[in-house]
Enzyme design. Structure first.
Site, mmCIF file in Angstrom:
data_model
loop_
_atom_site.group_PDB
_atom_site.id
_atom_site.type_symbol
_atom_site.label_atom_id
_atom_site.label_comp_id
_atom_site.label_asym_id
_atom_site.label_seq_id
_atom_site.Cartn_x
_atom_site.Cartn_y
_atom_site.Cartn_z
ATOM 1 N N ARG A 1 0.812 -1.223 0.000
ATOM 2 C CA ARG A 1 0.000 0.000 0.000
ATOM 3 C C ARG A 1 0.844 1.271 0.000
ATOM 4 N NH1 ARG A 1 -3.157 -3.340 3.541
ATOM 5 N NH2 ARG A 1 -5.104 -3.968 2.523
ATOM 6 N N LYS B 1 2.992 11.492 -11.259
ATOM 7 C CA LYS B 1 2.089 10.678 -12.077
ATOM 8 C C LYS B 1 2.784 9.365 -12.406
ATOM 9 C CE LYS B 1 -0.954 14.001 -14.378
ATOM 10 N NZ LYS B 1 -1.422 14.515 -15.692
ATOM 11 N N GLU C 1 9.446 18.718 -24.508
ATOM 12 C CA GLU C 1 8.807 18.998 -23.227
ATOM 13 C C GLU C 1 9.384 20.258 -22.575
ATOM 14 O OE1 GLU C 1 6.251 17.776 -21.772
ATOM 15 O OE2 GLU C 1 5.872 15.821 -22.677
ATOM 16 N N LYS D 1 7.428 23.103 -13.702
ATOM 17 C CA LYS D 1 6.493 22.020 -13.410
ATOM 18 C C LYS D 1 6.243 21.907 -11.909
ATOM 19 C CE LYS D 1 5.232 17.310 -14.491
ATOM 20 N NZ LYS D 1 5.513 16.085 -15.269
ATOM 21 N N GLU E 1 -4.390 17.328 -10.182
ATOM 22 C CA GLU E 1 -5.080 17.800 -11.382
ATOM 23 C C GLU E 1 -6.602 17.849 -11.165
ATOM 24 O OE1 GLU E 1 -5.053 16.742 -16.138
ATOM 25 O OE2 GLU E 1 -3.287 16.238 -14.946
ATOM 26 N N ARG F 1 -2.885 22.153 -13.277
ATOM 27 C CA ARG F 1 -1.948 21.152 -13.776
ATOM 28 C C ARG F 1 -2.304 20.680 -15.182
ATOM 29 N NH1 ARG F 1 0.736 16.192 -10.347
ATOM 30 N NH2 ARG F 1 1.927 15.296 -12.073
ATOM 31 N N ASN G 1 -0.622 19.531 -20.142
ATOM 32 C CA ASN G 1 -1.018 18.625 -21.227
ATOM 33 C C ASN G 1 -1.062 19.321 -22.583
ATOM 34 O OD1 ASN G 1 -1.465 16.259 -19.592
ATOM 35 N ND2 ASN G 1 -3.320 17.251 -18.815
ATOM 36 N N HIS H 1 -0.722 17.291 -25.703
ATOM 37 C CA HIS H 1 -0.743 15.874 -25.356
ATOM 38 C C HIS H 1 -1.985 15.133 -25.843
ATOM 39 C CE1 HIS H 1 2.781 16.837 -23.091
ATOM 40 N NE2 HIS H 1 2.865 15.632 -22.565
ATOM 41 N N HIS I 1 -1.052 11.783 -27.642
ATOM 42 C CA HIS I 1 -1.482 10.450 -27.226
ATOM 43 C C HIS I 1 -2.258 9.746 -28.326
ATOM 44 C CE1 HIS I 1 -1.167 11.555 -22.659
ATOM 45 N NE2 HIS I 1 0.002 11.332 -23.221
ATOM 46 N N HIS J 1 7.575 9.423 -27.629
ATOM 47 C CA HIS J 1 6.597 10.288 -26.967
ATOM 48 C C HIS J 1 6.911 11.762 -27.208
ATOM 49 C CE1 HIS J 1 3.792 11.875 -24.054
ATOM 50 N NE2 HIS J 1 4.779 12.465 -23.402
#
Length: 547
Positions: free
Chosen positions: A302, A324, A366, A408, A418, A425, A429, A432, A436, A450
């Site tokens: 956990r 993330k 980026e 960032k 987010e 946040r 993106n 993105h 994606h 990417h």
């Protein structure tokens, strides 16, 4: 430039010498102080002066615990009175409070010396109480095994030998001259914070940088086959130097490893290794490894601590920062995961030399994104320095990485998970949603990295913004020209527009079935939009190479 003029500006802090008895801390310290033009102090002499008795007498009369307490007070007092060169006793650096005080106010140097040399130098020294209890060589061997991992936490390590003191002094002075403390960016969150360290040589010092933060000296390294061949030995050597036990789990390189199968295999290996909640997972690799290892850390027991050591430019400026983590699904990228923050991020700019130019360019996309979102001045800096950065300019890389990480960190600190309905946040993106979709349509393979997809996505986002009357028409071609100059793709490679739209409709950022994009009102003025007409998106795709 002379040695003295180089040293003075390089270190505006005190210099503290650490190491075993006989390493030459006093002899070297006096000569070094003369070179630097600083006062010299010997901690043991200061203690004897304050106590009115020798170190041996203090040990005999009051015991080692009392001596260490006095030693701590003396060192903290000396470091609080301006810049000095300080030689410490052999056991001083073992104390965590003393190490913290030295770290805050000084640059520490470990004079590492072979045991035979130490035995020769300490022969006949009856004032050394720890050497009077038996065979000096055996005692020094045990002290080295016990104290070595703590000495390795010093900022600088200089190997000593039978060289005369003036030679070792020159070596220490040069090491100080060349030393550059890593750039440090603190990521401040609502309930915690962590540092991102940026600089050359951090991988070789990873063990020392991690050790003060670990709940226990044990970690589990996750990496891929390619990175392991290049960098795993350096990392494990740094861990062994400070006594951190380690095991490794090596996955196949590439996006295919962000799968249920790889994640399950990693989880079974972790549990099979009998990890506990004090074990730390270390992600050594690019974004795939970081996402996979981070998600495993979030789920194991956990939640166990993890450290990010990103080895690609893309991971250093993006995926390793912000928490993330996750894996891919047949339904889309990063749809399964968790927000889970690292304990520490080590971005070693030196490892970027092992990347092919294509990989460095992919990471650069980026970096440029930060300027497009919120800083037109930084975007212009990128236009001036981006090509040199991708070509390997170390100063440009370090400055850009620090800027991108700092940007960032600020955004993540204000919107960690987010959850802001607009902007926040989600601004990260930019490009993105397009990216994606391009990755999904091309199968997440090596044909489109990417960062390359993001580069094309940035141009598409600028084009879409202009087509909606939000941004200047000249932005998209300007951005496309600059990205092309750094070797990045800026057009869609004959992919079906309807397929790309279908992928976008599955994007996790969509709300209520409506396409959700980050758009701009010009360079440096990004915002989120929750209701972009599908026809406008289709027109942008078709105008930029889709079929």
């Amino acid at each position: 430039m002379s040695l003295n003029s180089q040293i003075a500006p390089a270190s505006q802090r005190s210099i503290v010498l650490v190491g075993l008895m006989g390493a030459g801390k006093t002899a070297i310290g006096k000569r070094l102080a003369a070179v630097l033009g600083l006062p010299f102090h010997d901690a043991d002499e200061e203690i004897e002066r304050a106590a009115g008795m020798t170190v041996g007498e203090i040990f005999k009369t009051h015991g080692e615990a009392a001596f260490r307490a006095g030693e701590k007070r003396v060192i903290q007092r000396l470091l609080g009175n301006g810049r000095i060169v300080l030689a410490t006793g052999g056991g001083a650096f073992m104390d965590p409070e003393t190490r913290a005080a030295i770290r805050e106010r000084a640059t520490s140097v470990w004079l590492r010396c072979p045991i035979p040399v130490l035995v020769q130098r300490t022969a006949g020294r009856t004032h050394r109480p720890l050497l009077n209890a038996g065979d000096p060589a055996g005692i020094l061997e045990k002290l080295s095994a016990t104290r070595g991992p703590f000495y390795a936490l010093a900022d600088i390590i200089v190997d000593g030998s039978e060289d005369p003191p003036h030679v070792t002094t020159t070596n220490v002075a040069r090491a100080i001259e060349n030393y550059q403390a890593p750039r440090r960016v603190e990521v401040k969150l609502s309930h915690s914070s962590y540092d991102v360290l940026i600089g050359a040589g951090l991988l070789a010092r990873a063990g020392a940088l991690m050790a003060p933060l670990l709940a226990q000296p044990r970690c589990f390294i996750v990496t891929d086959e390619h990175v392991a061949a290049l960098h795993l030995a350096t990392l494990t050597a740094s861990l062994e130097e400070v006594g951190i036990a380690h095991q490794s789990f090596i996955v196949k390189p590439g996006e295919a490893s962000k799968s249920f199968a790889s994640w399950q295999g990693l989880m079974e290996d972790l549990l099979g290794a009998k990890i506990d909640r004090k074990t730390t997972i270390v992600a050594l690799g690019g974004g795939v490894v970081g996402d996979l290892a981070g998600f495993a850390a979030a789920a194991a027991m956990r939640g166990v601590a993890f450290v990010q050591i990103p080895t690609s430019l893309l991971a250093q400026v993006d995926s390793s920062v912000g928490g993330k983590t996750g894996i891919n699904s047949v339904h889309g990228k990063n749809l399964i995961g968790a927000f889970y923050q690292p304990l520490l991020v080590l971005a070693d700019t030196g490892v970027l030399d092992t990347l092919p130019p294509r990989e460095r360019a992919a990471g650069y996309a980026e970096i440029l994104k930060a300027g497009l979102i919120a800083d037109p001045d930084f975007y212009e800096w990128c236009e001036a320095h981006g090509a040199a950065l991708v070509a390997g300019d170390k100063e440009a890389q370090a400055r850009a990485i620090e800027y991108a990480v700092r940007f960032k960190a600020r955004v993540v600190g204000e919107d960690e998970r987010e959850t802001k309905p607009n902007d926040g946040r989600a601004l990260l993106n930019l490009g993105h949603t397009f990216a994606h979709a391009l990755e999904a349509e091309t199968g997440y393979g090596g044909g489109l990295l990417h960062g390359e997809a993001v580069a094309t996505g940035l141009v598409l986002a600028a084009h879409l913004s202009a087509s909606l009357g939000l941004a200047p028409q000249e932005d998209a071609p300007r951005i496309a020209q600059h990205l092309s100059e750094t070797g990045l793709p800026v057009r869609i490679a004959d992919l079906p527009a309807e397929h790309l739209l279908a992928h976008m409709k599955l994007d996790k950022k969509n709300r209520g079935g409506k396409l959700h994009f980050v758009l701009t009102r010009g360079i440096g003025r990004a915002f989120t939009s929750g209701d972009v007409p599908e026809d406008a998106v289709r027109a942008t795709l078709l105008a930029n190479g889709a079929v």
